[in-house]
Design a protein around this motif. Structure first.
Motif, PDB file in Angstrom:
ATOM      1  N   ARG A 164       0.826  -1.221   0.000  1.00  0.00           N
ATOM      2  CA  ARG A 164       0.000   0.000   0.000  1.00  0.00           C
ATOM      3  C   ARG A 164       0.860   1.271   0.000  1.00  0.00           C
ATOM      4  O   ARG A 164       0.648   2.188   0.804  1.00  0.00           O
ATOM      5  CB  ARG A 164      -0.970  -0.022   1.189  1.00  0.00           C
ATOM      6  CG  ARG A 164      -2.054  -1.078   1.028  1.00  0.00           C
ATOM      7  CD  ARG A 164      -2.887  -1.252   2.270  1.00  0.00           C
ATOM      8  NE  ARG A 164      -2.129  -1.903   3.348  1.00  0.00           N
ATOM      9  CZ  ARG A 164      -1.902  -3.208   3.419  1.00  0.00           C
ATOM     10  NH1 ARG A 164      -2.345  -4.013   2.484  1.00  0.00           N
ATOM     11  NH2 ARG A 164      -1.208  -3.718   4.424  1.00  0.00           N
ATOM     12  N   ILE A 165       1.812   1.323  -0.899  1.00  0.00           N
ATOM     13  CA  ILE A 165       2.663   2.497  -1.050  1.00  0.00           C
ATOM     14  C   ILE A 165       1.806   3.671  -1.504  1.00  0.00           C
ATOM     15  O   ILE A 165       1.032   3.555  -2.454  1.00  0.00           O
ATOM     16  CB  ILE A 165       3.785   2.220  -2.065  1.00  0.00           C
ATOM     17  CG1 ILE A 165       4.705   1.117  -1.533  1.00  0.00           C
ATOM     18  CG2 ILE A 165       4.575   3.485  -2.376  1.00  0.00           C
ATOM     19  CD1 ILE A 165       5.676   0.574  -2.570  1.00  0.00           C
ATOM     20  N   VAL A 198      14.606   4.804  -0.830  1.00  0.00           N
ATOM     21  CA  VAL A 198      14.459   5.211   0.567  1.00  0.00           C
ATOM     22  C   VAL A 198      12.985   5.049   0.937  1.00  0.00           C
ATOM     23  O   VAL A 198      12.106   5.539   0.215  1.00  0.00           O
ATOM     24  CB  VAL A 198      14.892   6.681   0.755  1.00  0.00           C
ATOM     25  CG1 VAL A 198      14.644   7.135   2.187  1.00  0.00           C
ATOM     26  CG2 VAL A 198      16.354   6.857   0.374  1.00  0.00           C
ATOM     27  N   VAL A 199      12.710   4.381   2.035  1.00  0.00           N
ATOM     28  CA  VAL A 199      11.336   4.181   2.488  1.00  0.00           C
ATOM     29  C   VAL A 199      11.108   5.028   3.734  1.00  0.00           C
ATOM     30  O   VAL A 199      11.867   4.942   4.707  1.00  0.00           O
ATOM     31  CB  VAL A 199      11.049   2.697   2.777  1.00  0.00           C
ATOM     32  CG1 VAL A 199       9.590   2.513   3.216  1.00  0.00           C
ATOM     33  CG2 VAL A 199      11.344   1.849   1.539  1.00  0.00           C
ATOM     34  N   LEU A 234       5.579  13.790   3.013  1.00  0.00           N
ATOM     35  CA  LEU A 234       5.952  12.396   2.876  1.00  0.00           C
ATOM     36  C   LEU A 234       5.342  11.607   4.025  1.00  0.00           C
ATOM     37  O   LEU A 234       5.473  11.988   5.189  1.00  0.00           O
ATOM     38  CB  LEU A 234       7.477  12.253   2.890  1.00  0.00           C
ATOM     39  CG  LEU A 234       8.209  12.909   1.716  1.00  0.00           C
ATOM     40  CD1 LEU A 234       9.709  12.957   1.982  1.00  0.00           C
ATOM     41  CD2 LEU A 234       7.921  12.156   0.426  1.00  0.00           C
ATOM     42  N   TYR A 235       4.694  10.503   3.686  1.00  0.00           N
ATOM     43  CA  TYR A 235       4.006   9.692   4.684  1.00  0.00           C
ATOM     44  C   TYR A 235       4.706   8.352   4.858  1.00  0.00           C
ATOM     45  O   TYR A 235       5.410   7.875   3.949  1.00  0.00           O
ATOM     46  CB  TYR A 235       2.557   9.461   4.264  1.00  0.00           C
ATOM     47  CG  TYR A 235       1.730  10.722   4.231  1.00  0.00           C
ATOM     48  CD1 TYR A 235       1.212  11.271   5.401  1.00  0.00           C
ATOM     49  CD2 TYR A 235       1.474  11.375   3.027  1.00  0.00           C
ATOM     50  CE1 TYR A 235       0.460  12.436   5.373  1.00  0.00           C
ATOM     51  CE2 TYR A 235       0.724  12.548   2.989  1.00  0.00           C
ATOM     52  CZ  TYR A 235       0.221  13.066   4.177  1.00  0.00           C
ATOM     53  OH  TYR A 235      -0.513  14.227   4.143  1.00  0.00           O
ATOM     54  N   PRO A 236       4.531   7.717   6.018  1.00  0.00           N
ATOM     55  CA  PRO A 236       5.108   6.395   6.208  1.00  0.00           C
ATOM     56  C   PRO A 236       4.697   5.442   5.085  1.00  0.00           C
ATOM     57  O   PRO A 236       3.521   5.357   4.712  1.00  0.00           O
ATOM     58  CB  PRO A 236       4.528   5.951   7.556  1.00  0.00           C
ATOM     59  CG  PRO A 236       4.288   7.236   8.290  1.00  0.00           C
ATOM     60  CD  PRO A 236       3.835   8.207   7.236  1.00  0.00           C
ATOM     61  N   GLY A 237       5.682   4.750   4.549  1.00  0.00           N
ATOM     62  CA  GLY A 237       5.443   3.841   3.428  1.00  0.00           C
ATOM     63  C   GLY A 237       5.683   4.450   2.073  1.00  0.00           C
ATOM     64  O   GLY A 237       5.751   3.723   1.072  1.00  0.00           O
TER      65      GLY A 237
END
Length: 285
Positions: free
Chosen positions: A72-73, A132-133, A237-240
């Motif tokens: 769920r990127i 980069v995640v 930028l959000y987690p994932g």
């Protein structure tokens, strides 16, 4: 930790590759590896504790598909022309600021999945990249230290590109970057604690067994910390979320004529030091 997702497309389960390279099942500890998990220090702590205690069941890796390591990127942000040697080989001036473009999240596939050569394509190209995640919501980050604190981990990305669509067909780069299957990711998400310096990673890529790219993240024009900080000035930028940080020299676009663009039947392998190896067979769309 080396986190990954295994199983058939759309039905992957979370897993961990332990220090002895044994595949362990995480589905009894967390539901999946996604932004929600990466932002949850308690859940990540449960994984570490279970792994250290030897409580995770072994998975039989034989014949088991490896999917993208993040589910769920939300978005894939890409940085263009971010290596000195790549800018030089393409005849471009090094940019004064990072060049940003996007890939749709649905271009992301597993590291060993088939990649499709688009219909009508004559200039499909390869690009090994450090991904980069993001692990914490990032807005207007003020320093490189703050930027790295928002990184959950790193992975291998293959920024497959169709150069005619990208450069010769008008508009922005998006038409050459968003074809189906054009962003293999993985095999693992390696947590940031295992990558003490993202500017000291070797990247390599082979086409049909011939080494084409052999570079280092030390050659990046804008290092990882600056890329994350910079991008956060323009979007949240959000987690994932994933950032592909550019490719070193050695792409087909930068070679003399006739340029050896990819065709159906070709095999591409790529790796980044400590982050694993990918292999894709190219087939017609």
């Amino acid at each position: 930790m080396k986190l990954l997702r295994v199983g058939t497309t759309g039905a992957e389960r979370p897993a961990l590759l332990d220090a002895e390279r044994v595949l362990r099942d995480l589905s009894g500890v967390v539901p999946d590896i996604d932004g929600a998990l990466l932002a949850d220090d308690v859940a990540l702590g449960r994984i570490r504790t279970a792994a250290e205690a030897g409580e995770l069941p072994v998975l039989d890796a034989d014949g088991l598909r490896v999917g993208p390591p993040v589910a769920r990127i939300g978005k894939v942000v890409c940085i263009g022309l971010n290596y000195h040697d790549h800018a030089k080989e393409t005849g471009a001036e090094p940019p004064a600021e990072p060049v940003i473009f996007f890939k749709a999240a649905d271009t992301v596939v597993g590291p060993y999945d088939t990649v499709l050569v688009p219909r009508g394509s004559v200039k499909t190209d390869w690009e090994v990249e450090l991904a980069v995640v993001i692990g914490r919501t990032a807005r207007y980050l003020g320093s490189h230290e703050e930027a790295l604190a928002h990184v959950a981990g790193y992975a291998v990305a293959h920024d497959v590109s169709e150069r005619e669509f990208q450069i010769e067909r008008g508009g922005t780069w998006d038409k050459g970057k968003n074809c189906e299957t054009f962003n293999p990711l993985g095999p693992w998400l390696v947590t940031a604690d295992e990558v003490p310096d993202p500017q000291r990673l070797g990247l390599k890529l082979w086409v049909n067994g011939e080494l084409r790219q052999d570079g280092s993240t030390s050659d990046q024009i804008f290092p990882v910390a600056e890329v994350v900080r910079y991008v956060s000035q323009f979007m949240t930028l959000y987690p994932g979320d994933v950032i592909n940080t550019g490719t070193p020299a050695g792409v087909a676009l930068g070679m003399p004529e006739p340029k050896p663009f990819l065709r159906a039947g070709d095999v591409v392998e790529l790796e980044i030091e400590g982050l694993g190896r990918q292999r894709q067979e190219f087939k017609p769309a």
